[in-house]
Design an enzyme around this catalytic site. Structure first.
Site, mmCIF file in Angstrom:
data_model
loop_
_atom_site.group_PDB
_atom_site.id
_atom_site.type_symbol
_atom_site.label_atom_id
_atom_site.label_comp_id
_atom_site.label_asym_id
_atom_site.label_seq_id
_atom_site.Cartn_x
_atom_site.Cartn_y
_atom_site.Cartn_z
ATOM 1 N N ASP A 35 1.046 -1.343 0.137
ATOM 2 C CA ASP A 35 -0.259 -0.475 -0.516
ATOM 3 C C ASP A 35 0.508 1.157 -0.146
ATOM 4 O OD1 ASP A 35 0.448 0.528 2.470
ATOM 5 O OD2 ASP A 35 -1.187 -0.589 3.156
ATOM 6 N N LYS A 57 -3.490 3.685 -0.861
ATOM 7 C CA LYS A 57 -5.143 4.204 -0.499
ATOM 8 C C LYS A 57 -4.130 5.615 -0.240
ATOM 9 C CE LYS A 57 -7.673 0.313 0.781
ATOM 10 N NZ LYS A 57 -8.247 -0.194 2.836
ATOM 11 N N MET A 173 -5.708 8.992 10.037
ATOM 12 C CA MET A 173 -6.004 9.639 9.314
ATOM 13 C C MET A 173 -7.255 10.437 9.521
ATOM 14 S SD MET A 173 -6.344 5.372 7.991
ATOM 15 C CE MET A 173 -7.353 5.022 10.411
#
Length: 502
Positions: A35, A57, A173
């Site tokens: 990722d 992502k 996040m």
């Protein structure tokens, strides 16, 4: 053949914060599914034919939905392959590793989980913020920053409990929801003066830390243009940053250094730059190709007792020469009757690793200085063996042959590695790099051949560091201006050039 999956935590970003077991999983993988937050340099540790699948992502921008990622991992394992799922941080700390593991279990696929250092702890540490401290916080809480878009409360987040704990709060996040986070905490009783740190790209050389208070942090983030990936740390431990900020105090912190050597040669320089807080950008310009079935070398080794001197000019030469001895069922004892010479401390160190201390190592690590030491001790009865690169400079062979017999044996050659041309030009065009290092003449000429003569002017925007006079002259001949030349022609000498640059 039965496949297997390793769900591996790659850590928060610093290359060396990967576990030994994680590295083993990378090296044995047939497929690596990685990722955005996993350090891409780990991919260089994979075996040659490994398949790489990027499923990164970014905020609100997913290359693949999670269900599709789960499917890719399972399908590759069902092909009988070893799959390493490389995830930033820890697989089970908001990494959705649990979901991946559940699917694998349902489908009868064997898997293991390799924990990683979560950014919630490692990221704060590199920002100078201990997640717990006896005088400030005796607990910590890690919370997802992904909140619902419909302004309804996330039922699993107890804002009142979070606001009324004295522990450190870390939101992952969550920068897009920073205003909601701060307002919810204040509404439930958290002091508006509570210190807050925003840590972007934690543990990397481009790490950026902004501090504020709970009341003002949203306005601060807007003003400072804070973007993901960013950790949000809330609590009194943030006040310790000024005392404990070790990472950003490193001498090369924030410096981007292009390293132009072969992959095998660059590891030492890359490691040193990284340890000093810098960001090494590897650009392999040459590949080392050993000459296979080298009958000429075998013949000279069989007649090694005829020689009085052995000259080894590089680490590559040492490795290939001693590996050939081993292949012929011999060892360093066959060199007992001759003197061994090394050009360079790295070469001398490699010889020592093979059980021999070099008899002669010149003060400056170039052929001219070795010849200066040899010219007064060589006799016409001597015989010198030089196993070295096919395309090496002729100086040493030519000068020694004026005194005594010399035998040059080609054992490897350096060839152009132009596989990264687009990547190199992208780095040069981005103007993010501060320095570029050249550790040999061949890296200069090969680098120019890779980027093309028409792009040489792009180097004028960088500070060019040369390892020594021969490399410097080659650069000048190609119209490249040298910013600094190492006082001592070693990797450490080049590092000193950069560290001492104010």
């Amino acid at each position: 053949m039965k496949g297997k999956v390793y769900l591996v935590g790659a850590g928060p970003g610093d290359y060396k914060l990967l576990t030994l077991k994680g590295l083993e999983c990378i090296k044995k993988a047939d497929v690596i599914v990685y990722d955005r937050l996993a350090n891409k340099n780990y991919l260089k540790e994979a075996k040659e034919n490994c398949e790489f699948i990027y499923v990164g992502k970014a905020s609100s921008n997913h290359t693949l939905p999670q269900d599709d990622i789960n499917r890719v991992i399972a399908d590759k394992a069902k092909e009988g392959k070893i799959v390493t799922r490389l995830k930033g941080g820890d697989p089970y700390v908001f990494g959705r590793g649990g979901e991946e593991g559940e699917l694998l279990k349902e489908e009868g696929i064997e898997f293991e989980v390799v924990p990683g250092i979560t950014s919630a702890i490692g990221g704060l540490c590199y920002a100078g913020i201990p997640i717990t401290h006896r005088d400030y916080a005796s607990s910590f809480h890690v919370i997802t920053g992904h909140l619902r878009d419909d302004d309804k409360e996330n039922p699993e987040i107890n804002w009142n409990a979070l606001a009324n704990t004295n522990g450190t709060l870390v939101f992952l996040m969550g920068v897009a929801n920073l205003q909601k986070i701060s307002s919810n905490l204040i509404k439930e009783g958290k002091s508006k003066d509570t210190p807050v740190a925003l840590i972007s790209w934690a543990t990397r050389s481009n790490q950026r830390v902004i501090t504020s208070t709970l009341e003002n942090v949203y306005e601060t983030a807007v003003r400072e243009n804070v973007k993901p990936p960013t950790l949000i740390a809330v609590g009194d431990v943030v006040e310790l940053r000024d005392k404990l900020n070790f990472f950003e105090s490193k001498p090369l912190f924030g410096k981007n250094v292009i390293v132009t050597r072969s992959r095998t040669q660059s590891s030492s320089l890359v490691s040193k730059i990284s340890d000093l807080g810098g960001n090494p950008i590897e650009v392999p310009t040459i590949k080392i190709e050993k000459i296979e079935n080298n009958i000429a070398l075998e013949n000279e080794i069989k007649n090694i007792k005829d020689y009085t001197y052995l000259i080894l000019t590089s680490k590559n030469a040492v490795d290939i020469f001693f590996d050939k001895l081993d292949e012929m069922d011999l060892d360093s004892r066959v060199l007992a009757n001759l003197k061994v010479c090394a050009i360079g401390s790295a070469t001398a160190k490699e010889i020592k690793n093979r059980g021999i201390k070099a008899d002669i190592v010149p003060e400056k690590f170039v052929a001219e200085y070795l010849f200066e030491e040899l010219k007064d001790i060589l006799k016409d009865s001597d015989k010198v063996l030089i196993p070295r690169a096919k395309n090496a400079r002729d100086f040493l062979v030519d000068k020694i042959s004026e005194i005594c017999e010399v035998k040059e044996v080609h054992i490897y050659e350096t060839v152009l590695d132009d596989s990264k041309k687009d990547e190199v030009l992208e780095v040069l065009n981005s103007e993010e790099a501060n320095y570029i290092t050249f550790a040999s003449s061949s890296t200069v000429t090969n680098f120019v051949e890779i980027i093309g003569q028409e792009n040489i002017d792009k180097l004028n925007k960088l500070k060019v560091i040369s390892i020594g006079p021969i490399t410097t002259q080659t650069a000048k001949d190609l119209n490249i201006s040298i910013y600094k030349e190492a006082d001592i022609a070693t990797i450490d000498g080049m590092i000193d050039c950069i560290m001492n640059d104010k």
